[in-house]
Motif scaffolding. Sequence first.
Motif, PDB file in Angstrom:
ATOM      1  N   ASN A   1       0.820  -1.219   0.000  1.00 53.96           N
ATOM      2  CA  ASN A   1       0.000   0.000   0.000  1.00 53.96           C
ATOM      3  C   ASN A   1       0.856   1.272   0.000  1.00 53.96           C
ATOM      4  O   ASN A   1       0.530   2.251  -0.663  1.00 53.96           O
ATOM      5  N   LEU A   2       1.955   1.264   0.785  1.00 51.02           N
ATOM      6  CA  LEU A   2       2.793   2.469   0.879  1.00 51.02           C
ATOM      7  C   LEU A   2       3.507   2.742  -0.445  1.00 51.02           C
ATOM      8  O   LEU A   2       3.581   3.882  -0.908  1.00 51.02           O
ATOM      9  N   GLN A   3       4.009   1.709  -1.057  1.00 55.43           N
ATOM     10  CA  GLN A   3       4.715   1.917  -2.318  1.00 55.43           C
ATOM     11  C   GLN A   3       3.752   2.173  -3.470  1.00 55.43           C
ATOM     12  O   GLN A   3       4.188   2.642  -4.529  1.00 55.43           O
ATOM     13  N   ALA A   4       2.503   1.857  -3.246  1.00 57.33           N
ATOM     14  CA  ALA A   4       1.519   2.162  -4.278  1.00 57.33           C
ATOM     15  C   ALA A   4       1.145   3.632  -4.306  1.00 57.33           C
ATOM     16  O   ALA A   4       0.533   4.110  -5.272  1.00 57.33           O
ATOM     17  N   LEU A   5       1.534   4.362  -3.249  1.00 62.40           N
ATOM     18  CA  LEU A   5       1.256   5.797  -3.223  1.00 62.40           C
ATOM     19  C   LEU A   5       2.118   6.512  -4.267  1.00 62.40           C
ATOM     20  O   LEU A   5       3.238   6.107  -4.582  1.00 62.40           O
ATOM     21  N   LYS A   6       1.613   7.649  -4.770  1.00 62.65           N
ATOM     22  CA  LYS A   6       2.281   8.382  -5.838  1.00 62.65           C
ATOM     23  C   LYS A   6       3.604   8.980  -5.358  1.00 62.65           C
ATOM     24  O   LYS A   6       3.646   9.666  -4.339  1.00 62.65           O
ATOM     25  N   GLY A   7       4.657   8.609  -6.073  1.00 67.52           N
ATOM     26  CA  GLY A   7       5.955   9.147  -5.736  1.00 67.52           C
ATOM     27  C   GLY A   7       6.728   8.333  -4.737  1.00 67.52           C
ATOM     28  O   GLY A   7       7.876   8.678  -4.435  1.00 67.52           O
ATOM     29  N   LEU A   8       6.111   7.232  -4.192  1.00 68.52           N
ATOM     30  CA  LEU A   8       6.803   6.454  -3.176  1.00 68.52           C
ATOM     31  C   LEU A   8       7.090   5.038  -3.652  1.00 68.52           C
ATOM     32  O   LEU A   8       7.391   4.157  -2.834  1.00 68.52           O
ATOM     33  N   ASN A   9       6.955   4.780  -4.967  1.00 75.43           N
ATOM     34  CA  ASN A   9       7.125   3.423  -5.459  1.00 75.43           C
ATOM     35  C   ASN A   9       8.556   2.941  -5.323  1.00 75.43           C
ATOM     36  O   ASN A   9       8.816   1.747  -5.210  1.00 75.43           O
ATOM     37  N   ASN A  10       9.493   3.831  -5.368  1.00 73.29           N
ATOM     38  CA  ASN A  10      10.900   3.432  -5.254  1.00 73.29           C
ATOM     39  C   ASN A  10      11.442   3.625  -3.843  1.00 73.29           C
ATOM     40  O   ASN A  10      12.670   3.646  -3.649  1.00 73.29           O
ATOM     41  N   LEU A  11      10.586   3.756  -2.887  1.00 78.24           N
ATOM     42  CA  LEU A  11      11.037   4.033  -1.519  1.00 78.24           C
ATOM     43  C   LEU A  11      11.582   2.751  -0.895  1.00 78.24           C
ATOM     44  O   LEU A  11      10.941   1.688  -0.935  1.00 78.24           O
ATOM     45  N   ASP A  12      12.754   2.817  -0.338  1.00 75.70           N
ATOM     46  CA  ASP A  12      13.397   1.675   0.314  1.00 75.70           C
ATOM     47  C   ASP A  12      12.917   1.622   1.762  1.00 75.70           C
ATOM     48  O   ASP A  12      13.384   2.396   2.612  1.00 75.70           O
ATOM     49  N   LEU A  13      12.007   0.662   2.052  1.00 78.88           N
ATOM     50  CA  LEU A  13      11.403   0.619   3.391  1.00 78.88           C
ATOM     51  C   LEU A  13      12.224  -0.208   4.370  1.00 78.88           C
ATOM     52  O   LEU A  13      12.153   0.021   5.579  1.00 78.88           O
ATOM     53  N   ASN A  14      12.956  -1.209   3.884  1.00 77.68           N
ATOM     54  CA  ASN A  14      13.846  -2.013   4.741  1.00 77.68           C
ATOM     55  C   ASN A  14      13.075  -2.552   5.948  1.00 77.68           C
ATOM     56  O   ASN A  14      13.419  -2.266   7.107  1.00 77.68           O
TER      57      ASN A  14
END
Length: 976
Positions: free
Chosen positions: A954-967
Amino acid sequence: MASSHSSSPVPQSNSSDAFFKKEMDATKHFRPVQSLPDVCPKEPTGDPNNLCDSPSLVVDQHRWTIYHSKVNLPAALNDPRLAKRESDFFTKTWGVDFVDTEVTPSFYLPQITKEHFALYQQEITPREKVHERCKNIYTPKDTFDRTLLHTHDKSRTDLEQVPKIFMKPDFALEDSLTFNAVLPWSHFSTAGGKGNRDAASSKLLQEKLSHYLDIVEVNIAHQISLRSEAFFHAMTSQHELQDYLRKTSQAVKLLREKISKIDKVMCEGSLRVLRLSLTRNNCIKAYNKLKLMATVHQTQPTVQLLLSTSEFVGALDLIATTQEVLQQELQGIHSFRHLGSQLCELEKLIDKMMIAEFSTYARNDLNRPLEDDCQILEEERLVSLVFGLLKQRKLNFYEIYGDEMIITAKNIIKQCVVNTVSQIEEIDTEVVVKLADQMRMMNFPQWFDLLKNIFSKFTIFLKRIKATLNTIRSVVFLVLDKNQKTRDLEDTLQKNSAKDSTVDTEVAYLTHEGMFISDAFSEGDLPPVAADTTSQRNTSPNSEPCSSDSVSEPECTTDSSSSKEQTSSSVTPGGVEMMISDDMKLTDLELVRLANNIQELLYNASDICHDRSVKFLMARAKDGFLEKLNSNEFVALSRLMEGFILDTEQICGRKSMSLRGALQSQANRFVNRFHEERKTKLSLLLDNERWKQAEVPAEFQDLVDSVSDGRISLIEKKPAATEERKPAEFLIVEGQKYATVGTVLLLIRIILEYCQCVDNIPSITTDMLTRLSDLLKYFNSRSCQLVLGAGALQVVGLKTITTKNLALSSRCLQLIVHYIPIIRAHFEARLQPKQFSMLRHFDHITKDYHDHIAEISAKLVAIMDSLFDKLLSKYEVKAPVPSACFRNICKQMAKMHEAIYDLLPEEQTQMLFLRINASYKLHLKRQLAHLNVVNDGGPLNGLVTSDVAFYTGNLQALKGLNNLDLNMAEIWEQKR
């Protein structure tokens, strides 16, 4: 005859005459025989010791000497005026009071008694006895002729009775030792008990002295009798001398007769020719003198004629020339005895006339109509007046011009106000009488036009003053240059005269009337060198004045007196040619000081104009009129005043600070009012701001674009056709979108108003920098109170401070931070290097804004952190998957993203969600540790992994956060 003058009738001790020579024994001390006075003094022989110091009948016949004394010593001692013979010498000579006079002992001298000399007597007594014994043993040898000794034995015996002290050549009673030896004080006492004995001692002393006098007189008579033969020999020589004089007189008479015949035959005719030539020359001089007197007689009418045409310099030159002629060539003329004083009074009158004329000229020059024409009024008249005043040493004439400048400056302002008021129909001059009150009734455009007119009049006024003063200074410098040339010429003449002095110009003297023979001839017969010498001698200040008795002086004409006052032609900057005379008796120091004072007068003229302008401004500012001006009006006023200040500096060459100071004072008041108005406006905007995104009008976008192009100023309003553009949702600044509130848009405009005001009024740069810093700090602190501090809930009535409000506030702060370096560079370019330290205010403001932005970001993270703490604390690992807790977390994360994504840049959004994710992982890790769920691959681990995968998706599906490294692996405890 000559020999009788060189020797005395009585031979000296070193005379070679055997008749008077006596053989003297070296051991016997006799007083040397002195010669009798001669009737004529000795001729000088070059030896000062041989000069006769005895009186001369030729030289001293009218002067009293000691030889005129006829009273002998007994007559002086016997005073016939006393009734009886006195007791002692002192009372006879100095009066009866001498005995009764008591001498007061001195306080500074000790009392000396015989005991003080006891030691000396003990030492000297043995020596005295030895001395007496030696005298008796070694008797002097008798070298005198026994017969001669027998003849004078009786007289020598008598003289031996007289003490030797009276025979000393340096005998003088003024000497205290001699006086005490002759009159011992032991015979006198003032004590009353010893009166009889003292009287007897005094009488005995007097008798002893009288006895000594008798002995001396007898011996003198004896000596005279011994020299009787010499007396008769002198008488015989006198008869022979008279015979010689008779023969000499006859020879002289014969010689005079021969000389008289020679004079008649050889000399009388030639001398008569010379005498007639001298008489002719004297007649010519007398004729020239009469012509000169006739010319001098016309001085006063000529001076009056010159004064009628204002020719003061010519009149003064004529007076000076006449005075010099009167003192040098017409001195002692009875008919001109009052002319000198009359000319002095006339000269004083000319001084007063010149001062009055200069005052009139200054008044006429300064009160001319103030047009663009700056020509000098009657330059020839001005130059003539200045030369005359310099000639008379009236060096303070420039003060008259300075006084007229002050009066004229006042009249200029008064006349401008009257002319302007008369053209305004709204002002009733009958009701409002005072000019100041009438001026205060004008609106700004009318008053501004009046001030512009005054400044233009003052500019022409200063140019006219500068032209006049430059002409006066040029005259002063011409005189100074003439003085320098005169000194150079005098130095050259002195060098030439030193060379000519080596030429031999010997002239024989004429014994008749003590004049030069060369003067008996006319000047045409003289050689060139002699003629020059004669003319120089007669024109010198030390030469004697011409008289009828003079024999050979050259003709006395006015040329001889006026030759000193050589004139030279000089041209002033205006083209006026003047003749400068050499009698300007002014030193270079005085002329330089006068030139400096005239230049200072030009500076004073600028100060006067500025002072009058300041008073005009203050009169209008009494009712707060200048403080009520808007920015455009004050900028126009400031530019007008700055232009006038620069014009006066260019004309006069020096800065005047009074008007600049008044402008600075008004500028400070304007800055205070300007800042207070905008600060109040900003405060009202912030208090009414609901912190919602506002649309950006096109004019604000154009304003921002102009700043990006490097033009930091307010743009002019464009025509109405271009204003139909729709407002934009975001403010585009250098390619970046900024969501702002309306307050920030107006704040940017206010900031540009500050910058433009600095451009228009450079003198207020530092004040504006301080005020702008204060404004930015106020916006930062007030926005922090309203958003972070939730002050907007009470001020505006917001229900809550949302994340959107926080993100919008952060973006607004970032927009201001973007413009701070631009503002800093703008002010830095207008500050002096020594004022660069003030730029540190922008550094502090930038730091405060960054801190504020960081606090807002921390606030957003804190909001999600509290949400995670609340939801994850109730999280249980059980089916179904995904759990309700994770579905709520993902829902809140989506709302957060939706609120801030359009407001913040993508990079800031990613950084913010990374921080939120770190907080989420921390709380989840803590809850898993509490539930003892470990990463062991068991059923619980599988449920947690499914929830985490749901969260991540869900978080990476948000706009602009698809490449976010959540670790997300960090949620599990690491195995030890």
